[in-house]
Design a protein around this motif. Structure first.
Motif, PDB file in Angstrom:
ATOM      1  N   UNK A   1       6.517 -10.208  -5.085  1.00 39.65           N
ATOM      2  CA  UNK A   1       5.466  -9.303  -5.543  1.00 39.65           C
ATOM      3  C   UNK A   1       5.943  -7.852  -5.678  1.00 39.65           C
ATOM      4  N   UNK A   2       7.202  -7.696  -6.063  1.00 38.85           N
ATOM      5  CA  UNK A   2       7.757  -6.389  -6.386  1.00 38.85           C
ATOM      6  C   UNK A   2       8.157  -6.410  -7.856  1.00 38.85           C
TER       7      UNK A   2
ATOM      8  N   UNK B   1       0.819  -1.215   0.000  1.00 40.79           N
ATOM      9  CA  UNK B   1       0.000   0.000   0.000  1.00 40.79           C
ATOM     10  C   UNK B   1       0.853   1.265   0.000  1.00 40.79           C
ATOM     11  N   UNK B   2       2.161   1.124   0.197  1.00 44.26           N
ATOM     12  CA  UNK B   2       3.046   2.268   0.274  1.00 44.26           C
ATOM     13  C   UNK B   2       3.120   2.973  -1.073  1.00 44.26           C
ATOM     14  N   UNK B   3       3.199   4.288  -1.010  1.00 48.02           N
ATOM     15  CA  UNK B   3       3.321   5.102  -2.220  1.00 48.02           C
ATOM     16  C   UNK B   3       4.794   5.477  -2.429  1.00 48.02           C
ATOM     17  N   UNK B   4       5.160   5.696  -3.651  1.00 51.58           N
ATOM     18  CA  UNK B   4       6.520   6.152  -3.965  1.00 51.58           C
ATOM     19  C   UNK B   4       7.482   5.008  -4.207  1.00 51.58           C
ATOM     20  N   UNK B   5       8.613   5.377  -4.750  1.00 51.26           N
ATOM     21  CA  UNK B   5       9.659   4.415  -5.063  1.00 51.26           C
ATOM     22  C   UNK B   5      10.571   4.226  -3.852  1.00 51.26           C
ATOM     23  N   UNK B   6      10.915   2.990  -3.527  1.00 47.75           N
ATOM     24  CA  UNK B   6      11.871   2.778  -2.434  1.00 47.75           C
ATOM     25  C   UNK B   6      13.296   3.119  -2.883  1.00 47.75           C
ATOM     26  N   UNK B   7      14.131   3.404  -1.929  1.00 40.72           N
ATOM     27  CA  UNK B   7      15.555   3.643  -2.173  1.00 40.72           C
ATOM     28  C   UNK B   7      16.229   2.265  -2.195  1.00 40.72           C
ATOM     29  N   UNK B   8      16.976   1.970  -3.260  1.00 38.72           N
ATOM     30  CA  UNK B   8      17.608   0.661  -3.412  1.00 38.72           C
ATOM     31  C   UNK B   8      19.101   0.781  -3.127  1.00 38.72           C
ATOM     32  N   UNK B   9      19.598  -0.043  -2.203  1.00 33.77           N
ATOM     33  CA  UNK B   9      21.021  -0.102  -1.886  1.00 33.77           C
ATOM     34  C   UNK B   9      21.533  -1.480  -2.297  1.00 33.77           C
ATOM     35  N   UNK B  10      22.552  -1.514  -3.150  1.00 36.09           N
ATOM     36  CA  UNK B  10      23.113  -2.776  -3.637  1.00 36.09           C
ATOM     37  C   UNK B  10      24.576  -2.844  -3.223  1.00 36.09           C
ATOM     38  N   UNK B  11      24.943  -3.940  -2.591  1.00 36.79           N
ATOM     39  CA  UNK B  11      26.324  -4.209  -2.199  1.00 36.79           C
ATOM     40  C   UNK B  11      26.727  -5.550  -2.806  1.00 36.79           C
ATOM     41  N   UNK B  12      27.969  -5.645  -3.262  1.00 36.59           N
ATOM     42  CA  UNK B  12      28.425  -6.931  -3.761  1.00 36.59           C
ATOM     43  C   UNK B  12      29.859  -7.188  -3.348  1.00 36.59           C
TER      44      UNK B  12
END
Length: 169
Positions: free
Chosen positions: A135-136, A46-57
């Motif tokens: 479901x993303x 139900x959240x609005x907006x784009x999440x902030x994505x942090x990628x580490x490898x």
């Protein structure tokens, strides 16, 4: 001709029948560990907006036998929004590589730059599917220049080493 004496051309077979041509083979690739967390479901949908994505490898290379090496690519992704964590995914994807007649000074470059480049598209797909199954929208990671990163890391290590040597004098 005399100046080439004692040198073996690439692909030449030695008197004992041993082939000197460098050989690389991908024996197997596999998921070692896969974790997907969706801690705020079902509210997260139900959240609005784009999440902030942090990628580490991270890349790890281990020698398993005389000519067999395992290269593991670890990718950690955290998606956060104002309301909290949308999802976390962690993938450890590995490959077994058979390497013969690779010069020792080129072995590390292959294991930390070329091998991850070969594994990455498959790891990327596994991660995208896991995120989609949560479901993303599928997470499609941008290609990574592992060769460039390796060269940058080597340059930093040399700079650090020469700095320590200069400081000791």
């Amino acid at each position: 001709m005399a100046e080439n004496e004692g040198f073996v051309n690439a692909g030449e077979t030695l008197a004992n029948g041993e082939d000197t041509m460098p050989q690389v083979g991908l024996i197997a690739q596999y998921v070692k560990d896969l974790s997907f967390e969706n801690p705020n479901a079902p509210a997260v949908y139900q959240w609005q907006g784009q999440p902030q994505i942090d990628v580490q490898f991270n890349i790890r290379a281990d020698t398993l036998g005389e000519d067999v090496h395992e290269v593991a690519l670890k990718i950690e992704v955290t998606a956060t929004a104002e309301q909290g964590v949308a999802f976390k995914a962690e993938l450890l994807y590995a490959g077994l590589f058979g390497l013969r007649n690779i010069p020792q000074d080129q072995m590390q470059a292959f294991l930390l730059a070329e091998a991850p480049r070969l594994l990455f598209p498959f790891a990327r797909r596994v991660l995208a599917d896991a995120v989609r199954d949560g479901n993303f929208p599928p997470l499609l990671l941008e290609p990574i220049d592992f060769g460039g990163l390796y060269m940058q890391q080597q340059a930093q290590a040399q700079a650090l080493q020469s700095g320590e040597t200069a400081g000791e004098a």
